[in-house]
Design a protein around this motif. Structure first.
Motif, PDB file in Angstrom:
ATOM      1  N   GLN A 172       0.826  -1.208   0.000  1.00  9.31           N
ATOM      2  CA  GLN A 172       0.000   0.000   0.000  1.00  9.31           C
ATOM      3  C   GLN A 172       0.861   1.260   0.000  1.00  9.31           C
ATOM      4  O   GLN A 172       0.577   2.228  -0.718  1.00  9.31           O
ATOM      5  CB  GLN A 172      -0.933  -0.010   1.206  1.00  9.31           C
ATOM      6  CG  GLN A 172      -2.022  -1.062   1.131  1.00  9.31           C
ATOM      7  CD  GLN A 172      -2.815  -1.183   2.417  1.00  9.31           C
ATOM      8  OE1 GLN A 172      -2.426  -0.670   3.476  1.00  9.31           O
ATOM      9  NE2 GLN A 172      -3.949  -1.865   2.348  1.00  9.31           N
ATOM     10  N   ARG A 173       1.924   1.243   0.801  1.00  6.66           N
ATOM     11  CA  ARG A 173       2.783   2.431   0.872  1.00  6.66           C
ATOM     12  C   ARG A 173       3.576   2.613  -0.429  1.00  6.66           C
ATOM     13  O   ARG A 173       3.811   3.742  -0.855  1.00  6.66           O
ATOM     14  CB  ARG A 173       3.705   2.329   2.082  1.00  6.66           C
ATOM     15  CG  ARG A 173       2.949   2.585   3.397  1.00  6.66           C
ATOM     16  CD  ARG A 173       3.867   2.632   4.591  1.00  6.66           C
ATOM     17  NE  ARG A 173       4.313   1.304   4.993  1.00  6.66           N
ATOM     18  CZ  ARG A 173       3.677   0.529   5.849  1.00  6.66           C
ATOM     19  NH1 ARG A 173       2.528   0.928   6.374  1.00  6.66           N
ATOM     20  NH2 ARG A 173       4.161  -0.656   6.186  1.00  6.66           N
ATOM     21  N   LEU A 174       3.968   1.512  -1.056  1.00  5.09           N
ATOM     22  CA  LEU A 174       4.638   1.620  -2.349  1.00  5.09           C
ATOM     23  C   LEU A 174       3.693   2.237  -3.377  1.00  5.09           C
ATOM     24  O   LEU A 174       4.099   3.133  -4.138  1.00  5.09           O
ATOM     25  CB  LEU A 174       5.088   0.241  -2.826  1.00  5.09           C
ATOM     26  CG  LEU A 174       5.647   0.187  -4.255  1.00  5.09           C
ATOM     27  CD1 LEU A 174       6.903   1.046  -4.390  1.00  5.09           C
ATOM     28  CD2 LEU A 174       5.930  -1.260  -4.663  1.00  5.09           C
ATOM     29  N   ALA A 175       2.457   1.773  -3.407  1.00  6.21           N
ATOM     30  CA  ALA A 175       1.491   2.301  -4.369  1.00  6.21           C
ATOM     31  C   ALA A 175       1.263   3.791  -4.151  1.00  6.21           C
ATOM     32  O   ALA A 175       1.172   4.567  -5.117  1.00  6.21           O
ATOM     33  CB  ALA A 175       0.171   1.533  -4.259  1.00  6.21           C
ATOM     34  N   ASP A 176       1.196   4.201  -2.901  1.00  2.00           N
ATOM     35  CA  ASP A 176       1.003   5.622  -2.591  1.00  2.00           C
ATOM     36  C   ASP A 176       2.211   6.442  -3.026  1.00  2.00           C
ATOM     37  O   ASP A 176       2.061   7.520  -3.624  1.00  2.00           O
ATOM     38  CB  ASP A 176       0.763   5.792  -1.087  1.00  2.00           C
ATOM     39  CG  ASP A 176       0.627   7.255  -0.692  1.00  2.00           C
ATOM     40  OD1 ASP A 176      -0.356   7.882  -1.113  1.00  2.00           O
ATOM     41  OD2 ASP A 176       1.517   7.761   0.018  1.00  2.00           O
TER      42      ASP A 176
END
Length: 301
Positions: free
Chosen positions: A170-174
Motif C-alpha cells: 500500500q505504501r509503495l502504491a502511494d
C-alpha cells in the motif's frame, strides 16, 4: 489462586500483544540520507538510521563505534553500492558481526545492483583516479530509477517482514502515485534548462544532468578524487571564456574554493546544490530535494 493465575496469564498476554508492534519494527541502516528518506516513504514505522548527512562526503566516512553499533542492530542495510562505500562499509559489516547485512544476505541491499548505472567502465587502473567501474553511484537524481528502487526495496522489506506485506504494498502504491505525478511537473519546470552547459565538481549530478538534458563540459577535479590544481583551474578558465557555460556547480559537501576562484575570474555564478535530503532547508524529503535542486538550477537562465 487459580483465578488469580489465569488473570495474571491474561494480563501478561495482553502486555505482550501491545508491545509486539514495537518489538517487530524493522531496523533500517541507510548508508546515505536519500535511502533513509526512501525507506521512510516505504516503511514509516521502521526504525531508520542514516550513517551520513548531505553535508558529508559519502566516499569518506569513518567506521566509528556508533556506526558499528547501529549496523549490528540492522535488519536491512540500504546503500548506493557501485563501490561508493568501499572505504568504510566492509569494516562496519565485519565489526558488527551481523549476518543479516553481509553481502549476499537478504538484509544487504545495494541500489546499483537493481538499476542500469551510467558510465560503467570495462577497465580501471590507478592512473584514472577515484573512478567506479560499476558505474556512477549517485543515482538518486534519476526519478525513473528511484521508482525502480522503491519497488525493489519494498520487495526486500516484504521478504524480511512478511507479516506486514500488505502494508508495504500500500505504501509503495502511494509513493508511486505521488512520485509519478511529480515527474512531469519537475520536467516542465526544468524545460528551459535543456542544453545548459555547466562546469561541475566531480560527477555528483551526472544522473540529474542526464535527465534534464544538461551538459557538464568540464570537471573541477583534474581526476576523480583529486582537488583542483592551479594548472587545471587555469585550463577551466580558458574553457569558461568560450562563453557557452552558464554556471559552476558544486554539491553541498564539496569544497567551494576552486569554484569561487574560477567564478571570480570568469564571472560565472557558483551554484551549491543539496546533494541529498537535508542538504538545505527545503530538502526535507526526496520531493523537497528535487524541488530545491531544480529551483536553484533555474537561476542560471
Amino acid at each position: 489462586m487459580r483465578i488469580n493465575s489465569k488473570l495474571l496469564a491474561v494480563s501478561a498476554a495482553l502486555m505482550l500483544g501491545h508491545s509486539a508492534p514495537a518489538l517487530a519494527a524493522v531496523n533500517v541502516f541507510a548508508c546515505e540520507p536519500e535511502y533513509a528518506a526512501l525507506a521512510k516513504e516505504l516503511a514509516p514505522d521502521a526504525s531508520i538510521y542514516s550513517a551520513t548527512t548531505a553535508l558529508q562526503d559519502p566516499h569518506q566516512v569513518q567506521a566509528r563505534p556508533s556506526l558499528i553499533a547501529k549496523m549490528r542492530q540492522a535488519d536491512l542495510a540500504l546503500c548506493a553500492g557501485a563501490e561508493l562505500e568501499v572505504g568504510w562499509l566492509p569494516m562496519l559489516q565485519m565489526k558488527s558481526a551481523n549476518a543479516a547485512v553481509r553481502d549476499g544476505a537478504d538484509g544487504m541491499f545495494y541500489a546499483a545492483e537493481h538499476i542500469d548505472t551510467l558510465d560503467k567502465l570495462d577497465k580501471v587502473d590507478r592512473t584514472m583516479g577515484d573512478v567506479h567501474a560499476q558505474g556512477n553511484p549517485h543515482l538518486h537524481f534519476s526519478p525513473t530509477r528511484v521508482l525502480t528502487l522503491a519497488s525493489a526495496i519494498t520487495a526486500r522489506l516484504k521478504q524480511i517482514d512478511p507479516a506486514q506485506a500488505q502494508g508495504y504494498d500500500q505504501r509503495l502504491a502511494d509513493f508511486e502515485r505521488r512520485w509519478q505525478a511529480a515527474i512531469p511537473r519537475w520536467e516542465a519546470e526544468a524545460a528551459a534548462l535543456k542544453g545548459t552547459k555547466v562546469i561541475a565538481y566531480h560527477t555528483s549530478f551526472r544522473y540529474l544532468f542526464d535527465w534534464l538534458g544538461m551538459e557538464q563540459v568540464a570537471d573541477l577535479e583534474p581526476k576523480p578524487g583529486l582537488p583542483p590544481s592551479s594548472g587545471h583551474l587555469a585550463s577551466l578558465l580558458e574553457r569558461a571564456r568560450q562563453g557557452d557555460v552558464k554556471a559552476i556547480v558544486v554539491a553541498s559537501y564539496q569544497d567551494t574554493r576552486g569554484a569561487e576562484w574560477l567564478s571570480e575570474k570568469s564571472g560565472l555564478p557558483v551554484l551549491v546544490l543539496p546533494m541529498s535530503v537535508g542538504g538545505d532547508d527545503a530538502s526535507v524529503d526526496l520531493f523537497g530535494l528535487y524541488d530545491s535542486v531544480i529551483a536553484r538550477l533555474k537561476k542560471v537562465n
